[in-house]
Write a protein that holds these residues in place. Structure first.
Motif, PDB file in Angstrom:
ATOM      1  N   LYS A 147      50.811  52.097  24.570  1.00  0.00           N
ATOM      2  CA  LYS A 147      50.908  51.994  23.111  1.00  0.00           C
ATOM      3  C   LYS A 147      50.573  53.349  22.512  1.00  0.00           C
ATOM      4  CE  LYS A 147      48.665  49.993  19.069  1.00  0.00           C
ATOM      5  NZ  LYS A 147      47.631  49.091  18.579  1.00  0.00           N
ATOM      6  N   ASP A 148      51.467  53.901  21.720  1.00  0.00           N
ATOM      7  CA  ASP A 148      51.203  55.108  20.926  1.00  0.00           C
ATOM      8  C   ASP A 148      50.446  56.203  21.684  1.00  0.00           C
ATOM      9  OD1 ASP A 148      52.378  53.710  18.804  1.00  0.00           O
ATOM     10  OD2 ASP A 148      50.439  52.992  18.068  1.00  0.00           O
ATOM     11  N   GLY A 149      50.954  56.621  22.832  1.00  0.00           N
ATOM     12  CA  GLY A 149      50.323  57.702  23.580  1.00  0.00           C
ATOM     13  C   GLY A 149      49.167  57.285  24.459  1.00  0.00           C
ATOM     14  N   VAL A 150      48.821  55.994  24.442  1.00  0.00           N
ATOM     15  CA  VAL A 150      47.769  55.459  25.315  1.00  0.00           C
ATOM     16  C   VAL A 150      48.462  54.639  26.395  1.00  0.00           C
ATOM     17  CG1 VAL A 150      45.786  53.902  25.477  1.00  0.00           C
ATOM     18  CG2 VAL A 150      46.077  55.315  23.438  1.00  0.00           C
ATOM     19  N   SER A 151      48.112  54.898  27.641  1.00  0.00           N
ATOM     20  CA  SER A 151      48.636  54.078  28.729  1.00  0.00           C
ATOM     21  C   SER A 151      47.485  53.713  29.648  1.00  0.00           C
ATOM     22  CB  SER A 151      49.732  54.818  29.495  1.00  0.00           C
ATOM     23  OG  SER A 151      49.230  56.020  30.026  1.00  0.00           O
ATOM     24  N   GLY A 152      47.681  52.629  30.395  1.00  0.00           N
ATOM     25  CA  GLY A 152      46.584  52.240  31.262  1.00  0.00           C
ATOM     26  C   GLY A 152      46.897  51.096  32.193  1.00  0.00           C
ATOM     27  N   PHE A 153      45.875  50.757  32.961  1.00  0.00           N
ATOM     28  CA  PHE A 153      45.927  49.649  33.911  1.00  0.00           C
ATOM     29  C   PHE A 153      44.739  48.735  33.642  1.00  0.00           C
ATOM     30  CE2 PHE A 153      48.098  53.086  36.056  1.00  0.00           C
ATOM     31  CZ  PHE A 153      49.206  52.443  36.599  1.00  0.00           C
ATOM     32  N   LEU A 154      44.966  47.455  33.868  1.00  0.00           N
ATOM     33  CA  LEU A 154      43.915  46.465  33.726  1.00  0.00           C
ATOM     34  C   LEU A 154      43.897  45.651  35.019  1.00  0.00           C
ATOM     35  CD1 LEU A 154      42.428  44.792  31.015  1.00  0.00           C
ATOM     36  CD2 LEU A 154      43.949  43.143  32.057  1.00  0.00           C
ATOM     37  N   GLY A 155      42.735  45.576  35.662  1.00  0.00           N
ATOM     38  CA  GLY A 155      42.593  44.797  36.878  1.00  0.00           C
ATOM     39  C   GLY A 155      41.578  43.693  36.668  1.00  0.00           C
ATOM     40  N   ILE A 156      41.942  42.478  37.084  1.00  0.00           N
ATOM     41  CA  ILE A 156      41.065  41.323  36.905  1.00  0.00           C
ATOM     42  C   ILE A 156      40.981  40.599  38.240  1.00  0.00           C
ATOM     43  CG2 ILE A 156      40.725  39.157  35.662  1.00  0.00           C
ATOM     44  CD1 ILE A 156      42.679  40.412  33.500  1.00  0.00           C
ATOM     45  N   THR A 157      39.782  40.445  38.750  1.00  0.00           N
ATOM     46  CA  THR A 157      39.593  39.766  40.035  1.00  0.00           C
ATOM     47  C   THR A 157      38.175  39.239  40.164  1.00  0.00           C
ATOM     48  OG1 THR A 157      39.946  39.990  42.416  1.00  0.00           O
ATOM     49  CG2 THR A 157      38.932  41.854  41.297  1.00  0.00           C
ATOM     50  N   LYS A 158      37.988  38.286  41.060  1.00  0.00           N
ATOM     51  CA  LYS A 158      36.643  37.784  41.347  1.00  0.00           C
ATOM     52  C   LYS A 158      35.914  38.808  42.205  1.00  0.00           C
ATOM     53  CE  LYS A 158      36.086  33.511  39.806  1.00  0.00           C
ATOM     54  NZ  LYS A 158      35.231  33.309  38.687  1.00  0.00           N
ATOM     55  N   ASP A 159      34.630  39.055  41.897  1.00  0.00           N
ATOM     56  CA  ASP A 159      33.839  39.950  42.743  1.00  0.00           C
ATOM     57  C   ASP A 159      33.044  39.126  43.752  1.00  0.00           C
ATOM     58  OD1 ASP A 159      31.587  38.969  41.418  1.00  0.00           O
ATOM     59  OD2 ASP A 159      31.300  40.757  40.209  1.00  0.00           O
ATOM     60  N   ASN A 160      32.264  39.782  44.571  1.00  0.00           N
ATOM     61  CA  ASN A 160      31.508  39.094  45.631  1.00  0.00           C
ATOM     62  C   ASN A 160      30.469  38.112  45.110  1.00  0.00           C
ATOM     63  OD1 ASN A 160      32.940  40.429  47.582  1.00  0.00           O
ATOM     64  ND2 ASN A 160      31.469  42.085  47.770  1.00  0.00           N
ATOM     65  N   SER A 161      30.025  38.298  43.866  1.00  0.00           N
ATOM     66  CA  SER A 161      29.014  37.396  43.303  1.00  0.00           C
ATOM     67  C   SER A 161      29.637  36.162  42.666  1.00  0.00           C
ATOM     68  CB  SER A 161      28.167  38.147  42.264  1.00  0.00           C
ATOM     69  OG  SER A 161      28.943  38.410  41.106  1.00  0.00           O
ATOM     70  N   GLY A 162      30.982  36.087  42.658  1.00  0.00           N
ATOM     71  CA  GLY A 162      31.656  34.948  42.058  1.00  0.00           C
ATOM     72  C   GLY A 162      32.019  35.153  40.601  1.00  0.00           C
ATOM     73  N   LYS A 163      31.617  36.283  40.036  1.00  0.00           N
ATOM     74  CA  LYS A 163      31.968  36.581  38.646  1.00  0.00           C
ATOM     75  C   LYS A 163      33.327  37.271  38.613  1.00  0.00           C
ATOM     76  CE  LYS A 163      27.360  36.650  36.935  1.00  0.00           C
ATOM     77  NZ  LYS A 163      26.479  37.080  35.916  1.00  0.00           N
ATOM     78  N   THR A 164      33.936  37.276  37.449  1.00  0.00           N
ATOM     79  CA  THR A 164      35.218  37.945  37.281  1.00  0.00           C
ATOM     80  C   THR A 164      34.986  39.361  36.796  1.00  0.00           C
ATOM     81  OG1 THR A 164      36.382  35.882  36.829  1.00  0.00           O
ATOM     82  CG2 THR A 164      37.418  37.889  36.018  1.00  0.00           C
ATOM     83  N   ALA A 165      35.514  40.332  37.538  1.00  0.00           N
ATOM     84  CA  ALA A 165      35.428  41.731  37.157  1.00  0.00           C
ATOM     85  C   ALA A 165      36.690  42.104  36.373  1.00  0.00           C
ATOM     86  CB  ALA A 165      35.298  42.608  38.388  1.00  0.00           C
TER      87      ALA A 165
END
Length: 173
Positions: A147-165
């Motif tokens: 968007k407007d000169g900003v680019s990126g990546f978003l990663g979503i996954t469960k970590d070892n503690s069971g929480k979502t990173a």
């Protein structure tokens, strides 16, 4: 005579107490001065400075800052959607001499990775970000966006503690 001995003993013990207090005060002062001198020497030798839990490395090409997770990078877009209830756990930012910026930010949530992924698939376009790539599985989501000169990546996954990173990598030109 016994009264005179008590007075002499009291004076000696007060003198001893005063000497101990002076020695402690001098040691504290030397410790504080030593910490300041050490910090100054390290900063000059490495280019790394510390302020309030943030560490900054300065070079002729730009600055890099690591934060302990207490705040978002100054360059983080104000309109970027942040998952409700997510806890900021770490951030890193870089500023180039050419006015380019980059950041990496991590949050955690107790919600499922699929629920968080669905949120971002809706919230990013609603905030004006175009999703360029969507790689989703049952356990994780990876999105690239711009968007407007900003680019990126978003990663979503469960970590070892069971929480979502939730990790977001952004760059601007």
């Amino acid at each position: 005579m016994a009264k005179e001995e008590k007075i002499v003993t009291a004076k000696k013990s007060n003198k001893g107490l005063i000497i101990i207090l002076v020695v402690v005060a001098v040691l504290i002062a030397l410790s504080l001065l030593g910490r300041y001198v050490f910090k100054s020497v390290v900063e000059k030798a490495t280019g790394i400075s510390e302020k309030g839990g943030s560490y900054t490395f300065k070079s002729d090409k730009g600055d890099v800052t690591f934060d302990s997770g207490t705040k978002l990078a100054d360059s983080f877009p104000k309109d970027f959607p942040i998952y409700s209830g997510a806890k900021l756990t770490g951030s890193f930012s870089a500023n180039g001499k050419d006015n380019s910026t980059g950041s990496f930010t991590v949050w955690e949530s107790s919600d499922s990775s699929s629920k968080v992924g669905e949120f971002y698939k809706t919230a990013l376009p609603s905030a004006g970000y175009k999703i360029v790539t969507d790689l989703s599985t049952e356990d994780s989501t990876t999105l690239s966006f711009e968007k407007d000169g900003v680019s990126g990546f978003l990663g979503i996954t469960k970590d070892n503690s069971g929480k979502t990173a939730i990790s977001v990598t952004l760059g601007t030109k």
